[in-house]
Design an enzyme around this catalytic site. Structure first.
Site, PDB file in Angstrom:
ATOM      1  N   LYS A  42      -0.455   5.390   2.883  1.00 16.78           N
ATOM      2  CA  LYS A  42      -0.012   6.788   2.971  1.00 16.78           C
ATOM      3  C   LYS A  42       1.229   6.813   3.860  1.00 16.78           C
ATOM      4  CE  LYS A  42      -1.898   9.790   0.468  1.00 16.78           C
ATOM      5  NZ  LYS A  42      -1.282   9.086  -0.660  1.00 16.78           N
ATOM      6  N   GLU A  58      -1.150  -1.844  -3.606  1.00 18.98           N
ATOM      7  CA  GLU A  58      -2.252  -1.329  -2.789  1.00 18.98           C
ATOM      8  C   GLU A  58      -3.603  -1.956  -3.121  1.00 18.98           C
ATOM      9  OE1 GLU A  58      -4.152   2.898  -1.185  1.00 18.98           O
ATOM     10  OE2 GLU A  58      -2.474   2.926  -2.586  1.00 18.98           O
TER      11      GLU A  58
END
Length: 442
Positions: free
Chosen positions: A258, A241
């Site tokens: 997410k 990420e």
């Protein structure tokens, strides 16, 4: 950005990342980043700041690889902004823990280990066109280069990691279920919309995390991999990420993750898993909450009307999991300091929940342990303010003999406890299995 005054290719070009980093073990500290396949290694900082247990110390290099505490800097912001001068070829590298970032806004537990290290490096290694280069603006650049040459030609392996017992969760499933239910109660009460609930996996070990690094990076093929060592503290990042890319012309980009589904060797099952995530209304709702939170975080420093979301609900596939990833971009206002943006936006919304302040308070109450480096950020800034910072997920931290690995996910009103519990293991199962191979039963 100016070119360094001294730049020369290393004669040893066949070393893996691990072996090259092992060669630098005699140095007091080292930072390696491989953000989007652009490897950088910082070592022998001219000066650095280290925060441990709320104590902030500034250090200055006095002689080669020797440091003394400095009183020149009194405040962290002063130290940080001193490196941002396009006339100097200074690279700032390091990490900011979740604990430090959260404590700027709420009261949170602090793990007994370094919680921030940032060094200013006039000497570093870069990997360009399949070649490792030594770059330096240091007055003794030629001498330092020769030291690097000697070390890489006489590579010494790090001490092999040896676990005292297998790494396992600090929580039972029942304890996770209780924490999950508390989150649901808070959501129903209107305290929050989403909480990123995580659990810790722990063990004790001797030896170095670095001795395992090539295996972990090969396993994960993580786009935001990294390694940091200072004193008896190590962080090994296998992060997928990005937190913030600081690009030219004051452009910034963030890519929150997410939504997660496991990968499968069977192509049909793998495609089904990917499509399940792609069409999941629950994950889309979870994702858009964090997109809105980050848009709000960035808008404080962005030019009016420049905050945009060019990608929403993209599915990106990694070695072990599929992730739902969105992208937000903005243009910073004139005279905004990139470090101010980074520090104020940490910790990232994708690993707290919404609203952020209340989410961090609930996390501190329910998780029953400090996250440490996990969910913090590791990265770098060039002297012109460009740079790249990750989110420290899928990361292992070791302080003295304590090893810590975390995993979790965003909990919303639509979440299923069993599915969320399983998601924790989907994210770290491969990492745990590899880590536990370093346990040798006596």
């Amino acid at each position: 950005m100016n070119s360094p005054t001294f730049k020369q290719a290393l004669s040893q070009q066949d070393l893996s990342y691990q072996k090259l980093l092992e060669s630098l073990q005699p140095f007091h500290h080292v930072v390696f980043l491989n953000n989007n396949n652009q490897p950088l290694i910082g070592f022998l900082a001219d000066r650095y700041v280290l925060i441990h247990a709320k104590k902030t110390d500034f250090f200055q290099q006095t002689t080669f690889n020797t440091y003394e505490k400095s009183k020149y800097y009194q405040q962290l912001p002063e130290f940080l902004t001193s490196s941002l001068n396009p006339k100097n070829e200074i690279l700032t590298m390091g990490f900011v823990s979740y604990d430090f970032a959260a404590n700027q806004q709420v009261h949170a537990q602090i793990k007994n280990q370094p919680s921030l290290f940032l060094g200013q490096f006039s000497s570093y290694l870069s990997y360009e066109n399949q070649t490792w280069y030594f770059n330096s603006d240091h007055i003794d650049a030629q001498s330092i280069f020769q030291q690097i040459e000697n070390l890489t030609q006489n590579h010494q392996s790090s001490e092999t990691l040896a676990l005292a017992e297998k790494c396992k969760s600090r929580w039972s499933k029942q304890q996770y279920q209780q924490a999950f239910q508390h989150v649901q109660d808070y959501i129903v009460a209107g305290d929050c919309y989403q909480i990123n609930l995580t659990q810790e996996f722990t063990t004790k070990a001797k030896g170095s995390l670095l001795s395992t690094s090539d295996q972990f990076w090969t396993l994960t093929n993580a786009p935001y991999a990294g390694y940091l060592r200072v004193e008896s503290f190590e962080v090994l990042s296998c992060s997928p990420e990005l937190f913030i890319d600081f690009e030219t012309n004051r452009k910034i980009v963030t890519k929150p993750i997410k939504g997660t589904m496991p990968r499968f060797e069977d192509a049909v099952l793998d495609e089904q898993s990917k499509n399940t995530l792609k069409n999941s209304e629950k994950d889309q709702a979870e994702n858009v909450m964090i997109v809105d939170l980050l848009r709000n975080d960035l808008s404080v420093y962005a030019e009016t009307g420049s905050v945009k979301t060019p990608k929403l609900f993209n599915i990106e596939s990694f070695n072990q999991v599929h992730h739902m990833v969105s992208e937000i971009e903005a243009t910073l206002k004139e005279n905004v300091q990139p470090f101010d943006v980074l520090m104020s936006a940490l910790p990232g919304g994708s690993i707290t929940g919404a609203p952020k302040i209340r989410a961090m308070q609930i996390i501190n109450e329910l998780e029953q342990g400090a996250r440490g480096a996990y969910c913090g950020s590791m990265g770098y800034f060039n002297s012109d303010g460009t740079g790249s910072w990750n989110i420290l997920i899928r990361s292992i931290q070791k302080y003295q003999e304590d090893i810590s690995l975390w995993a979790g996910g965003g909990i919303t009103i639509a979440s299923n406890c069993d599915a969320e519990y399983q998601e924790c293991f989907d994210k770290v199962d491969a990492l745990l299995k590899l880590l536990n191979t370093f346990y040798k039963h006596q």
